[in-house]
Design a protein around this motif. Structure first.
Motif, PDB file in Angstrom:
ATOM      1  N   ASP A 103       0.857  -1.182   0.000  1.00  0.00           N
ATOM      2  CA  ASP A 103       0.000   0.000   0.000  1.00  0.00           C
ATOM      3  C   ASP A 103       0.895   1.235   0.000  1.00  0.00           C
ATOM      4  O   ASP A 103       1.512   1.565   1.015  1.00  0.00           O
ATOM      5  CB  ASP A 103      -0.899  -0.007   1.236  1.00  0.00           C
ATOM      6  CG  ASP A 103      -1.935   1.110   1.211  1.00  0.00           C
ATOM      7  OD1 ASP A 103      -1.830   1.991   0.332  1.00  0.00           O
ATOM      8  OD2 ASP A 103      -2.837   1.109   2.062  1.00  0.00           O
ATOM      9  N   VAL A 104       0.973   1.903  -1.144  1.00  0.00           N
ATOM     10  CA  VAL A 104       1.861   3.063  -1.283  1.00  0.00           C
ATOM     11  C   VAL A 104       1.082   4.371  -1.238  1.00  0.00           C
ATOM     12  O   VAL A 104       1.606   5.426  -1.595  1.00  0.00           O
ATOM     13  CB  VAL A 104       2.669   2.976  -2.603  1.00  0.00           C
ATOM     14  CG1 VAL A 104       3.635   1.817  -2.559  1.00  0.00           C
ATOM     15  CG2 VAL A 104       1.739   2.841  -3.807  1.00  0.00           C
ATOM     16  N   ARG A 105      -0.152   4.311  -0.760  1.00  0.00           N
ATOM     17  CA  ARG A 105      -0.978   5.522  -0.768  1.00  0.00           C
ATOM     18  C   ARG A 105      -0.556   6.532   0.289  1.00  0.00           C
ATOM     19  O   ARG A 105      -0.887   7.715   0.185  1.00  0.00           O
ATOM     20  CB  ARG A 105      -2.447   5.141  -0.564  1.00  0.00           C
ATOM     21  CG  ARG A 105      -3.037   4.347  -1.726  1.00  0.00           C
ATOM     22  CD  ARG A 105      -4.434   3.858  -1.424  1.00  0.00           C
ATOM     23  NE  ARG A 105      -4.444   2.919  -0.309  1.00  0.00           N
ATOM     24  CZ  ARG A 105      -5.543   2.361   0.168  1.00  0.00           C
ATOM     25  NH1 ARG A 105      -6.715   2.653  -0.358  1.00  0.00           N
ATOM     26  NH2 ARG A 105      -5.477   1.508   1.181  1.00  0.00           N
ATOM     27  N   GLU A 106       0.172   6.082   1.319  1.00  0.00           N
ATOM     28  CA  GLU A 106       0.523   6.980   2.415  1.00  0.00           C
ATOM     29  C   GLU A 106       1.944   7.528   2.328  1.00  0.00           C
ATOM     30  O   GLU A 106       2.312   8.380   3.113  1.00  0.00           O
ATOM     31  CB  GLU A 106       0.347   6.257   3.757  1.00  0.00           C
ATOM     32  CG  GLU A 106      -1.085   5.819   4.045  1.00  0.00           C
ATOM     33  CD  GLU A 106      -2.039   6.997   4.123  1.00  0.00           C
ATOM     34  OE1 GLU A 106      -1.622   8.053   4.642  1.00  0.00           O
ATOM     35  OE2 GLU A 106      -3.182   6.868   3.659  1.00  0.00           O
ATOM     36  N   TYR A 107       2.747   7.000   1.404  1.00  0.00           N
ATOM     37  CA  TYR A 107       4.118   7.503   1.365  1.00  0.00           C
ATOM     38  C   TYR A 107       4.185   8.763   0.494  1.00  0.00           C
ATOM     39  O   TYR A 107       3.321   9.015  -0.342  1.00  0.00           O
ATOM     40  CB  TYR A 107       5.081   6.413   0.884  1.00  0.00           C
ATOM     41  CG  TYR A 107       5.449   6.449  -0.577  1.00  0.00           C
ATOM     42  CD1 TYR A 107       6.630   7.044  -0.992  1.00  0.00           C
ATOM     43  CD2 TYR A 107       4.629   5.869  -1.540  1.00  0.00           C
ATOM     44  CE1 TYR A 107       6.978   7.069  -2.324  1.00  0.00           C
ATOM     45  CE2 TYR A 107       4.975   5.886  -2.875  1.00  0.00           C
ATOM     46  CZ  TYR A 107       6.149   6.489  -3.263  1.00  0.00           C
ATOM     47  OH  TYR A 107       6.486   6.510  -4.583  1.00  0.00           O
ATOM     48  N   ASP A 108       5.207   9.547   0.698  1.00  0.00           N
ATOM     49  CA  ASP A 108       5.336  10.856   0.067  1.00  0.00           C
ATOM     50  C   ASP A 108       5.846  10.697  -1.363  1.00  0.00           C
ATOM     51  O   ASP A 108       7.035  10.462  -1.590  1.00  0.00           O
ATOM     52  CB  ASP A 108       6.302  11.725   0.881  1.00  0.00           C
ATOM     53  CG  ASP A 108       6.348  13.166   0.384  1.00  0.00           C
ATOM     54  OD1 ASP A 108       5.674  13.463  -0.624  1.00  0.00           O
ATOM     55  OD2 ASP A 108       7.049  13.979   1.008  1.00  0.00           O
ATOM     56  N   VAL A 109       4.947  10.834  -2.347  1.00  0.00           N
ATOM     57  CA  VAL A 109       5.331  10.637  -3.747  1.00  0.00           C
ATOM     58  C   VAL A 109       6.233  11.757  -4.252  1.00  0.00           C
ATOM     59  O   VAL A 109       6.794  11.656  -5.342  1.00  0.00           O
ATOM     60  CB  VAL A 109       4.082  10.534  -4.651  1.00  0.00           C
ATOM     61  CG1 VAL A 109       3.278   9.303  -4.318  1.00  0.00           C
ATOM     62  CG2 VAL A 109       3.220  11.788  -4.532  1.00  0.00           C
TER      63      VAL A 109
ATOM     64  N   ASN B 105      -3.828   0.745  -7.785  1.00  0.00           N
ATOM     65  CA  ASN B 105      -3.111   1.693  -6.921  1.00  0.00           C
ATOM     66  C   ASN B 105      -2.244   1.019  -5.863  1.00  0.00           C
ATOM     67  O   ASN B 105      -1.783   1.678  -4.932  1.00  0.00           O
ATOM     68  CB  ASN B 105      -4.084   2.667  -6.245  1.00  0.00           C
ATOM     69  CG  ASN B 105      -4.812   3.542  -7.246  1.00  0.00           C
ATOM     70  OD1 ASN B 105      -4.213   4.036  -8.201  1.00  0.00           O
ATOM     71  ND2 ASN B 105      -6.108   3.733  -7.048  1.00  0.00           N
ATOM     72  N   TYR B 106      -2.046  -0.277  -5.970  1.00  0.00           N
ATOM     73  CA  TYR B 106      -1.100  -0.996  -5.128  1.00  0.00           C
ATOM     74  C   TYR B 106       0.069  -1.459  -5.994  1.00  0.00           C
ATOM     75  O   TYR B 106      -0.072  -1.641  -7.208  1.00  0.00           O
ATOM     76  CB  TYR B 106      -1.742  -2.237  -4.498  1.00  0.00           C
ATOM     77  CG  TYR B 106      -2.875  -1.963  -3.547  1.00  0.00           C
ATOM     78  CD1 TYR B 106      -2.636  -1.500  -2.257  1.00  0.00           C
ATOM     79  CD2 TYR B 106      -4.194  -2.187  -3.930  1.00  0.00           C
ATOM     80  CE1 TYR B 106      -3.679  -1.256  -1.378  1.00  0.00           C
ATOM     81  CE2 TYR B 106      -5.246  -1.947  -3.056  1.00  0.00           C
ATOM     82  CZ  TYR B 106      -4.984  -1.479  -1.786  1.00  0.00           C
ATOM     83  OH  TYR B 106      -6.015  -1.240  -0.914  1.00  0.00           O
ATOM     84  N   ILE B 107       1.217  -1.659  -5.356  1.00  0.00           N
ATOM     85  CA  ILE B 107       2.307  -2.376  -6.011  1.00  0.00           C
ATOM     86  C   ILE B 107       2.140  -3.844  -5.654  1.00  0.00           C
ATOM     87  O   ILE B 107       2.093  -4.202  -4.475  1.00  0.00           O
ATOM     88  CB  ILE B 107       3.679  -1.852  -5.563  1.00  0.00           C
ATOM     89  CG1 ILE B 107       3.883  -0.414  -6.058  1.00  0.00           C
ATOM     90  CG2 ILE B 107       4.800  -2.751  -6.090  1.00  0.00           C
ATOM     91  CD1 ILE B 107       5.156   0.238  -5.545  1.00  0.00           C
TER      92      ILE B 107
END
Length: 429
Positions: free
Chosen positions: A207-213, A239-241
Motif C-alpha cells: 500500500d503506497v498511498r501513504e508515502y510521500d510521492v 493503486n497498489y504495487i
C-alpha cells in the motif's frame, strides 16, 4: 600526425566500433564498454526510474556510495533519488538537449548527464563520472556519438523489452482480474510466453498511498521493491504495487528474510500484506485478496508493524468475520466469561493463567515461566480454573471454543483488561 588528425582518427575508430556493435547485435553492455574506452571515465545508462540498464563493469569507485549502489543493486538508493528530486535533476535532464556538468554536496565526483530519446521522448540517461581523468571539451563530441549509438540500441531493443514486460504485466493483470481461469490454458500461456512463472507463488501487496510521492515516483518504488524480493516481478495494480514471487520449490516466508524489507517499509510508511503459498496461477486473484486481508487485519492488530504475512493473521481474519456477526457476545464461550467475572469480583488473575497455559500449548512449566510463577502455583491455578468454569481443560471442543474467544477478545482489543502480566501475585484466591 597532428592532434586534429589524431582526434579525427580516434573518432572514426570509435564510430566504427559502435557501428559494429549495433550491426552485430552485441547489446547495450557492449556499447557502454566501448563508451568507457572513448571517454576514459566510468559511465552508466539508467532508465527514467534510475534503474541501471548497463554500466562500465571494469571500474571500481570505492568512495562514491551512489555509484556503488548502482553497481551492487542496479538502482540508486531512495535517499539519492530523493536528493535528485529536491534538486530538480530529472526535470533538468528532461529539458536539456545538450549534455551538462553537475555536482551536489552529496556527490564525491562531478557527473556529466545527457538524456537519450526514443521517438522524441526521454527514454534513458547517460551519466559519466569524472573519476579517472578530468572532463574536457573533446569529450563532448565523443559523448554525443556514444549517445546516438545507445539511442539506436534502445530503439532497436525497445520493442523486444517492452513486449516482454507488457506480456508479463498483461498476463498477471488478467489473472488478478479473474479473466484467465482455465489451468491448462494458463499453463500453456506461461510456457509459450516464456514468462518464468514457477510453481510456488507468493503475492506481496504494498500500500503506497501513504508515502510521500514527492520523494520519488511509484515506478521507482516498484523497481526498488522488486529488487528486494528474490524471485519477484512487480506491477502496479489498483493503486497498489503487487509483486508475484515464484520459486521452483516450496518455501516459507521467514521473518529473518523480511527484516531489511521491514526497515525499508517503515522508513517510507508503506505497509505490505503477504499471501500464503499459491500453487495454481488460476487462483492468483484469491491470494491477492488474501494479501489484502492480511494487510487490513494486520494493521488493525499491529499498527506498529509494516509486514503482515497472512499465516500470522488468519485467526484474526476469522475474528474479524465473527466481530461483524455478533462478536464475543454471540460466539464467546460462557465459561470464559464466568472466569473473567470471577477475576473482576475477587481481584484474581486466573484468566491470565489460562491464557498463558493455552498459548504455551498446555505446557505447565512454560506457562508458569511466562508469568514468573512457581510451577505449583500454576497447577493450583489450573485446578481452580476448572472449578470456576465447571469444565475440564481436557475437553477438546470446549478448549477450542475458549481459544476462539481469546482471539475475539484480542481482535476487539479487550484482552488487556484481564491480563496484567507485570502485576501477578504468587498466589490467588
Amino acid at each position: 600526425m597532428d592532434n586534429g588528425t589524431e582526434k579525427s582518427g580516434s573518432y572514426g575508430q570509435f564510430a566504427s566500433q559502435l557501428l559494429g556493435a549495433l550491426a552485430g547485435d552485441r547489446g547495450l553492455q557492449s556499447i557502454v564498454e566501448i563508451g568507457f574506452k572513448m571517454l576514459q571515465n566510468p559511465l552508466i545508462v539508467t532508465d527514467k526510474s534510475w534503474k541501471a540498464l548497463a554500466m562500465a563493469s571494469e571500474v571500481d569507485v570505492p568512495d562514491d556510495k551512489d555509484w556503488n549502489a548502482l553497481r551492487e543493486n542496479g538502482l540508486l538508493t531512495p535517499d539519492a533519488v530523493a536528493a535528485g528530486v529536491r534538486e530538480n535533476l530529472a526535470d533538468r535532464i528532461d529539458r536539456s538537449d545538450a549534455a551538462f556538468r553537475y555536482q551536489t554536496a552529496g556527490m564525491a565526483y562531478p557527473r556529466i548527464f545527457k538524456r537519450l530519446t526514443v521517438g522524441e521522448k526521454t527514454a534513458a540517461t547517460v551519466s559519466v563520472l569524472e573519476y579517472l581523468k578530468p572532463f574536457s571539451e573533446e569529450d563532448v563530441p565523443l559523448l554525443n556519438l556514444l549517445c546516438d549509438a545507445v539511442s539506436a540500441e534502445l530503439q532497436k531493443s525497445r520493442f523486444r523489452q517492452y513486449s516482454r514486460g507488457m506480456l508479463y504485466e498483461d498476463f498477471i493483470w488478467n489473472l488478478l482480474e479473474g479473466r484467465l481461469t482455465d489451468p491448462r490454458a494458463i499453463e500453456e500461456r506461461v510456457r509459450l510466453l516464456n514468462l518464468g512463472l514457477k510453481k510456488n507463488i507468493y503475492i506481496f501487496v504494498f500500500d503506497v498511498r501513504e508515502y510521500d510521492v514527492r520523494q520519488f515516483s511509484v515506478s521507482y518504488m516498484r523497481d526498488t521493491l522488486e529488487q528486494m524480493i528474490s524471485g519477484g516481478r512487480a506491477i502496479v495494480y489498483n493503486n497498489y504495487i503487487v509483486i508475484t514471487a515464484s520459486f521452483s520449490r516450496a518455501r516459507d516466508i521467514f521473518k529473518t528474510e523480511l527484516l531489511n524489507l521491514g526497515v525499508f517499509l517503515k522508513k517510507y510508511n508503506i505497509r505490505c500484506g503477504i499471501s500464503r503459498r499459491c500453487t495454481q496461477p488460476s487462483e492468483l486473484r484469491f491470494y491477492y485478496e488474501q494479501a489484502l486481508d492480511a494487510m487490513r487485519v494486520g494493521t488493525h492488530m499491529d499498527g506498529d508493524r509494516y509486514i503482515y504475512p497472512y499465516g500470522e493473521y488468519a485467526i484474526y481474519h476469522i475474528s474479524e468475520a465473527c466481530a461483524g456477526a455478533g462478536g464475543v457476545k454471540k460466539y464467546g464461550h460462557p465459561a470464559l466469561e464466568a472466569l473473567m467475572a470471577h477475576d473482576r469480583e475477587y481481584q484474581t488473575h486466573f484468566t491470565a493463567s489460562l491464557y498463558a497455559y493455552l498459548r504455551s500449548f498446555k505446557n505447565i512449566t512454560n506457562a508458569a515461566g511466562a508469568l514468573h510463577l512457581h510451577r505449583n502455583t500454576m497447577v493450583y491455578h489450573l485446578k481452580r480454573i476448572e472449578e470456576i468454569m465447571d469444565l475440564s481443560l481436557d475437553n477438546y471442543d470446549a478448549v477450542q471454543q475458549i481459544e476462539l474467544t481469546f482471539r475475539l477478545l484480542e481482535y476487539d482489543k479487550k484482552i488487556e483488561r484481564y491480563l496484567k502480566w507485570d502485576e501477578l501475585p504468587e498466589s490467588d484466591h
